[in-house]
Design an enzyme around this catalytic site. Structure first.
Site, mmCIF file in Angstrom:
data_model
loop_
_atom_site.group_PDB
_atom_site.id
_atom_site.type_symbol
_atom_site.label_atom_id
_atom_site.label_comp_id
_atom_site.label_asym_id
_atom_site.label_seq_id
_atom_site.Cartn_x
_atom_site.Cartn_y
_atom_site.Cartn_z
ATOM 1 C CD GLU A 43 -3.284 0.664 1.992
ATOM 2 O OE1 GLU A 43 -4.319 1.312 1.826
ATOM 3 O OE2 GLU A 43 -3.100 -0.099 2.974
ATOM 4 C CE1 TYR A 113 -3.027 -3.764 0.891
ATOM 5 C CE2 TYR A 113 -3.154 -2.479 -1.117
ATOM 6 C CZ TYR A 113 -3.570 -2.715 0.174
ATOM 7 O OH TYR A 113 -4.523 -1.929 0.750
ATOM 8 C CG ASP A 152 -2.243 -6.119 4.128
ATOM 9 O OD1 ASP A 152 -2.998 -7.068 4.444
ATOM 10 O OD2 ASP A 152 -2.507 -4.930 4.381
ATOM 11 C CG ASN A 154 -6.341 -6.553 2.840
ATOM 12 O OD1 ASN A 154 -6.484 -5.895 3.858
ATOM 13 N ND2 ASN A 154 -5.914 -6.034 1.708
#
Length: 167
Positions: A43, A113, A152, A154
């Site tokens: 990000e 990501y 990441d 998520n």
């Protein structure tokens, strides 16, 4: 021992300066202190040319989203890769700067990501497609040599893991 670090910076330019009021050092101080072999950023929210960031002894690789101020990944590494690729070779996924793959003699290093599903699960169908395609991509790499995945993903297991758990 090889040291891997992954950090969702939620905008690399925003975390560059120290914040003395919150007793937080800037990104560069943290980076130097951690002294990782592989430093994976998620990000980054920037475009090429918006920030000149380099560190002695490290090579860097950036994957920028086409949309300004959105997504993006970067890798800083002390090790020179054999090959570098951006995205997974699927047009539906390769415009958001979400994947960088470095190939080394003994393994692949992947910085990822993963897109979130957004409020009200607006993007859940896309997220599920991403999951299937990422798994296929990693499985294909693994047929050649081991894969180290950082980033990441998520994935939230508890409310504390979510920015807005009520939604």
């Amino acid at each position: 021992m090889t040291k891997f670090i992954s950090w969702n910076v939620n905008g690399i330019r925003a975390c560059m300066k120290p914040d003395p009021e919150k007793n937080r050092p800037g990104f560069e101080a943290v980076f130097r202190e951690l002294n990782a072999d592989f430093f994976c950023l998620n990000e980054t929210k920037m475009q090429a040319g918006q920030l000149d960031l380099s560190f002695d002894g490290y090579e860097s690789y950036w994957n920028y989203a086409e949309r300004k101020g959105y997504s993006g990944t970067a890798i800083f590494t002390k090790h020179h890769p054999l090959n570098v690729s951006y995205g997974m070779g699927i047009d539906a996924h390769d415009h958001e700067g979400r994947l960088i793959t470095l190939e080394f003699e003994a393994f692949f290093f992947v910085c990822c990501y993963t897109p979130n599903s957004q409020d009200g699960l607006k993007r859940i169908d896309y997220r599920m497609l991403w999951e299937d395609d990422l798994r296929a991509y990693l499985t294909e790499l693994d047929k050649t040599k081991p894969v180290v995945l950082c980033g990441d993903l998520n994935v939230a297991r508890e409310d504390i893991d979510l920015k807005n758990p009520d939604t």
